[in-house]
Design a protein around this motif. Structure first.
Motif, short mmCIF file in Angstrom:
data_model
loop_
_atom_site.label_atom_id
_atom_site.label_comp_id
_atom_site.label_asym_id
_atom_site.label_seq_id
_atom_site.Cartn_x
_atom_site.Cartn_y
_atom_site.Cartn_z
N GLU A 49 0.83 -1.19 0.00
CA GLU A 49 0.00 0.00 0.00
C GLU A 49 0.87 1.25 0.00
O GLU A 49 1.84 1.33 0.76
N PHE A 50 0.53 2.21 -0.84
CA PHE A 50 1.23 3.49 -0.75
C PHE A 50 0.37 4.59 -1.35
O PHE A 50 -0.50 4.37 -2.19
N GLN A 51 0.64 5.79 -0.87
CA GLN A 51 0.04 6.99 -1.46
C GLN A 51 1.16 7.98 -1.70
O GLN A 51 1.99 8.23 -0.82
N ALA A 52 1.18 8.50 -2.92
CA ALA A 52 2.16 9.52 -3.27
C ALA A 52 1.44 10.67 -3.96
O ALA A 52 0.39 10.47 -4.58
N VAL A 53 1.98 11.84 -3.84
CA VAL A 53 1.50 12.99 -4.59
C VAL A 53 2.71 13.67 -5.20
O VAL A 53 3.76 13.79 -4.57
N GLN A 54 2.54 14.05 -6.44
CA GLN A 54 3.56 14.85 -7.12
C GLN A 54 2.93 16.18 -7.52
O GLN A 54 1.72 16.34 -7.50
N GLY A 55 3.78 17.11 -7.90
CA GLY A 55 3.25 18.37 -8.36
C GLY A 55 4.33 19.40 -8.55
O GLY A 55 5.51 19.13 -8.35
N PHE A 193 2.76 28.66 -5.08
CA PHE A 193 2.20 27.94 -6.22
C PHE A 193 0.86 28.56 -6.57
O PHE A 193 -0.09 28.50 -5.78
N LYS A 194 0.77 29.16 -7.75
CA LYS A 194 -0.47 29.78 -8.18
C LYS A 194 -1.30 28.78 -9.00
O LYS A 194 -0.75 28.02 -9.81
N LYS A 195 -2.61 28.81 -8.79
CA LYS A 195 -3.50 27.78 -9.33
C LYS A 195 -3.42 27.69 -10.85
O LYS A 195 -3.41 26.58 -11.42
N LYS A 196 -3.33 28.79 -11.55
CA LYS A 196 -3.33 28.77 -13.01
C LYS A 196 -1.99 28.35 -13.59
O LYS A 196 -1.87 28.17 -14.81
N GLN A 197 -0.98 28.18 -12.73
CA GLN A 197 0.36 27.85 -13.21
C GLN A 197 0.91 26.57 -12.59
O GLN A 197 2.05 26.20 -12.88
N SER A 198 0.11 25.88 -11.78
CA SER A 198 0.64 24.75 -11.00
C SER A 198 -0.26 23.53 -11.12
O SER A 198 -1.47 23.66 -11.36
N PHE A 199 0.31 22.36 -10.92
CA PHE A 199 -0.43 21.10 -11.06
C PHE A 199 -0.17 20.18 -9.87
O PHE A 199 0.86 20.28 -9.20
N PHE A 200 -1.12 19.27 -9.65
CA PHE A 200 -1.10 18.33 -8.54
C PHE A 200 -1.44 16.95 -9.11
O PHE A 200 -2.42 16.81 -9.85
N ILE A 201 -0.66 15.93 -8.75
CA ILE A 201 -0.85 14.58 -9.27
C ILE A 201 -1.16 13.63 -8.12
O ILE A 201 -0.36 13.49 -7.19
N LEU A 202 -2.33 12.99 -8.17
CA LEU A 202 -2.72 12.00 -7.18
C LEU A 202 -2.28 10.62 -7.65
O LEU A 202 -2.52 10.23 -8.79
N ASP A 203 -1.68 9.85 -6.73
CA ASP A 203 -1.12 8.54 -7.05
C ASP A 203 -1.36 7.61 -5.86
O ASP A 203 -0.51 7.47 -4.99
#
Length: 337
Positions: A49-55, A193-203
């Motif tokens: 089991e693991f949870q990672a987030v990238q961004g 991190f500004k919303k219109k210029q940044s991203f978030f990755i759910l893993d």
């Protein structure tokens, strides 16, 4: 948000691809061996089991991970300053019982904290958000790092893949790539991190992997006049990679499914392609991170997790999406446990 109640019913895993979050990812309830009963403690030992987030954005890329393979576990905060080409990694080996990975991302907390590192993932997909707070104390090798980021999942399609590796055993993955806001602080250097210029990755992952676990994976994202474009490509031990995979491209919050792919490596150059010609990418592994551990009968690992640049084309609905030297994160994973 539409949700699916559970992944296992009457001890049978439902395999397939869904666009709904799952209320209870109850893989622990599966009958993983049809020939003889396996006790719950044994199934728990085999369930990784693991949870990672990238961004990030054009300046930074981060990876925050809580990983529990049951025979080993770790917590990781990894940040790359793209502009300055500085790589900060803090990883702490843990006793597996120190982690308690939750069975959903709809309403749960996934966390670990001690005097050196603090990670708190607030899974609130019922509210269309995930918040990640992380902190690492300064030491001889890295500066003090602190951050808080918020992924906004409103109007973004989810990819939930339940992939078979054999009869009634396999893996679950929940993926999404969405806008983000928040901050990152390295020593006294504060970055927004500004919303219109940044991203978030759910893993988010759980799985009954083979004793010799293998996968190849790459993810990347960028923003242009079309909006947020995100990519997730994996080759794992699926019994049918064309039918069961977690390969997709997000364009403006909409998922475009992709076929099975292959990874070929020539030194630091990784080529990623499919049979239909829809995926034709080259990844240049510029900033390596390798882990090799041999614990004899207790297990072993031979893993790479480089940052680098990806270029090439992906075709979706008669559109060509070009990745032009986009920063990316990749893995070549082999674990025996």
């Amino acid at each position: 948000m539409q949700t699916k109640a559970q992944l296992v019913t009457n001890r049978q895993i439902e395999f397939g691809t869904f666009h709904q979050a799952i209320e209870t990812v109850n893989l622990i309830d599966a009958k993983t061996n049809p020939n003889f009963p396996t006790p719950r403690w044994w199934r728990n030992l085999r369930l990784k089991e693991f949870q990672a987030v990238q961004g990030g954005n054009e300046r930074f890329f981060y990876n925050i991970a809580l990983f529990n393979a049951k025979l080993s576990a770790f917590a990781q905060v990894r940040v790359f300053d793209i502009l300055r080409e500085k790589h900060y990694v803090y990883e702490q080996q843990l006793i597996p019982t120190q982690l308690n990975i939750p069975d959903n991302v709809l309403n749960s907390i996934n966390s670990f904290s001690n005097k050196k590192i603090d990670i708190r993932i607030e899974n609130k997909l019922r509210e269309n958000r995930i918040t990640v707070k992380f902190k690492v104390l300064k030491n001889k090798e890295i500066p003090a790092i602190e951050g808080q980021v918020h992924g906004n999942f409103t109007n973004s399609e989810h990819l939930v893949a339940s992939v078979p590796f054999g009869e009634n055993h396999g893996m679950y993955a929940h993926k999404n790539i969405v806008p983000m806001h928040g901050f990152l602080r390295i020593n006294e250097d504060h970055h927004e991190f500004k919303k219109k210029q940044s991203f978030f990755i759910l893993d988010d992952h759980k799985g009954y992997y083979p004793y010799r676990l293998k996968w190849d994976w790459i993810t990347a994202a960028f923003i242009d006049e079309r909006g947020l474009i995100g990519l997730n490509l994996t080759k794992n031990q699926s019994i049918d990679g064309e039918k069961y995979n977690e390969n997709a491209l997000w364009l403006g919050g909409k998922i475009h499914r992709l076929p099975a792919i292959t990874f070929d490596r020539n030194g630091d150059i990784w080529t990623i392609k499919d049979k239909q010609g829809r995926v034709n990418l080259t990844f240049h592994a510029l900033y390596p991170k390798a882990v090799k551990i041999n614990l004899g009968p207790l297990g072993a690992s031979d893993c790479e997790g480089p940052f680098g640049r990806i270029s090439g084309d992906v075709f979706i609905d008669n559109q060509k999406i070009t990745f032009d030297n986009i920063f990316a994160f990749a893995e070549r994973m082999y674990i025996r446990c």
